[in-house]
Scaffold this active site. Structure first.
Site, PDB file in Angstrom:
ATOM      1  N   ARG A  16     -32.476  38.150  67.948  1.00 29.66           N
ATOM      2  CA  ARG A  16     -31.393  37.203  67.684  1.00 29.66           C
ATOM      3  C   ARG A  16     -30.148  37.663  68.429  1.00 29.66           C
ATOM      4  O   ARG A  16     -30.117  38.715  69.052  1.00 29.66           O
ATOM      5  CB  ARG A  16     -31.098  37.125  66.185  1.00 29.66           C
ATOM      6  CG  ARG A  16     -30.667  38.447  65.585  1.00 29.66           C
ATOM      7  CD  ARG A  16     -30.391  38.332  64.096  1.00 29.66           C
ATOM      8  NE  ARG A  16     -29.929  39.611  63.542  1.00 29.66           N
ATOM      9  CZ  ARG A  16     -29.474  39.765  62.308  1.00 29.66           C
ATOM     10  NH1 ARG A  16     -29.441  38.720  61.484  1.00 29.66           N
ATOM     11  NH2 ARG A  16     -29.084  40.943  61.873  1.00 29.66           N
ATOM     12  N   ASP A  63     -39.539  49.621  65.689  1.00 33.99           N
ATOM     13  CA  ASP A  63     -38.473  50.403  65.070  1.00 33.99           C
ATOM     14  C   ASP A  63     -38.011  51.396  66.129  1.00 33.99           C
ATOM     15  O   ASP A  63     -38.719  52.353  66.440  1.00 33.99           O
ATOM     16  CB  ASP A  63     -38.992  51.131  63.829  1.00 33.99           C
ATOM     17  CG  ASP A  63     -37.960  52.057  63.205  1.00 33.99           C
ATOM     18  OD1 ASP A  63     -36.843  52.181  63.752  1.00 33.99           O
ATOM     19  OD2 ASP A  63     -38.279  52.693  62.173  1.00 33.99           O
ATOM     20  N   TYR A 154     -20.421  53.395  62.628  1.00 34.04           N
ATOM     21  CA  TYR A 154     -20.624  52.495  63.761  1.00 34.04           C
ATOM     22  C   TYR A 154     -19.737  52.902  64.939  1.00 34.04           C
ATOM     23  O   TYR A 154     -20.173  52.915  66.098  1.00 34.04           O
ATOM     24  CB  TYR A 154     -20.308  51.073  63.314  1.00 34.04           C
ATOM     25  CG  TYR A 154     -20.661  49.990  64.296  1.00 34.04           C
ATOM     26  CD1 TYR A 154     -21.975  49.580  64.486  1.00 34.04           C
ATOM     27  CD2 TYR A 154     -19.659  49.330  65.009  1.00 34.04           C
ATOM     28  CE1 TYR A 154     -22.291  48.560  65.366  1.00 34.04           C
ATOM     29  CE2 TYR A 154     -19.968  48.302  65.888  1.00 34.04           C
ATOM     30  CZ  TYR A 154     -21.285  47.922  66.064  1.00 34.04           C
ATOM     31  OH  TYR A 154     -21.583  46.907  66.945  1.00 34.04           O
ATOM     32  N   LYS A 158     -21.050  53.991  68.591  1.00 35.63           N
ATOM     33  CA  LYS A 158     -20.689  53.234  69.784  1.00 35.63           C
ATOM     34  C   LYS A 158     -19.891  54.075  70.781  1.00 35.63           C
ATOM     35  O   LYS A 158     -19.982  53.871  71.996  1.00 35.63           O
ATOM     36  CB  LYS A 158     -19.918  51.969  69.400  1.00 35.63           C
ATOM     37  CG  LYS A 158     -20.793  50.922  68.708  1.00 35.63           C
ATOM     38  CD  LYS A 158     -22.040  50.588  69.520  1.00 35.63           C
ATOM     39  CE  LYS A 158     -22.743  49.346  69.017  1.00 35.63           C
ATOM     40  NZ  LYS A 158     -23.975  49.052  69.791  1.00 35.63           N
TER      41      LYS A 158
END
Length: 253
Positions: A16, A63, A154, A158
């Protein structure tokens, strides 16, 4: 110049959002595409749509944090489509929380998907790239690498993707492999819709508020990222490597 390398791409997190858009764009550019994701239905549907449009693609459940899964998935793509020369490390998750409330599982799961997953995927794919003396790696970072409240896990992941990218560029450049990172700002995806829900806003109001803070006065779409990925994996981008490109509708430091 006549291309002597295979035109096979792998996109992780392709079920997606950004990953799906990148897979569609690379297929339109003439690549055979392996769509990889935990969402098996999503990648199979995406692959079927590409094939229906005349392209070549397969969807594989994966995964990215599991080494055996990664090796099996990459081998499947190589066997069915050909040796992969392009890798888009896009798979990612969020487990947002403030630092004093963040669990070890929330930390480990985010770094496991983003950093461990990208490491495992790159290790598996680079052998095909170096054998062919050509390759393109595009890693998805984020403006959150610069810091974002409630996303210490996160943000760390990143930011890590940027150092990972620069080191790959140094190590793999002599084999004709480039590595670059795309750092999106606000992109309208299921992930940002979930953030809107978490903060108690409708997605439309959330996007409108975000757009007011963006110089071009709109939020990004997955296709904005796919357009850049298309260029970075092209022949024409062969002298661009080790770079982080912020795609955020305005400047970022």
């Amino acid at each position: 110049m006549t291309e002597t390398h295979s035109r096979v791409a792998i996109v992780t997190g392709a079920g997606r959002g950004i990953g799906a858009a990148v897979a569609r764009r690379l297929a339109a550019d003439g690549f055979a595409v392996g769509l990889l994701d935990l969402d098996e239905d999503g990648v199979r549907t995406g692959a079927e749509a590409i094939v229906a449009d005349g392209g070549r693609a397969i969807g594989v459940k994966l995964d990215v944090s599991n080494a055996d899964d990664v090796d099996a998935a990459v081998s499947k793509v190589a066997d069915e489509l050909g040796p992969p020369t392009v890798l888009i490390n896009n798979a990612g998750i969020t487990r947002d929380n403030l630092i004093f409330k963040m669990s070890e599982q929330e930390w480990d799961s985010v770094l496991g998907v983003h950093l461990r997953g990208s490491f495992l995927m790159t290790r598996a794919v680079q052998k095909y790239q170096t054998e062919q003396k050509w390759g393109r790696i595009v890693n998805l970072s984020s403006t959150s690498a610069l810091g974002n409240r409630g996303q210490v896990n996160y943000s760390a992941a990143k930011a890590g993707m940027q150092g990972f990218t620069k080191t790959l560029a140094i190590e793999l450049g002599k084999f004709g492999v480039t590595a670059n990172a795309i750092a999106p700002g606000f992109i309208a995806t299921d992930m940002t819709a979930a953030t809107a829900e978490r903060v108690g806003m409708s997605f439309e109001d959330f996007k409108k508020a975000a757009a007011e803070q963006i110089p071009v006065r709109r939020v990004g779409e997955p296709e904005d990222i796919a357009n850049l990925a298309s260029f970075l994996v092209s022949e024409g981008a062969g002298f661009i490597s080790g770079q982080v490109v912020y795609v955020a509708g305005g400047p970022k430091d």
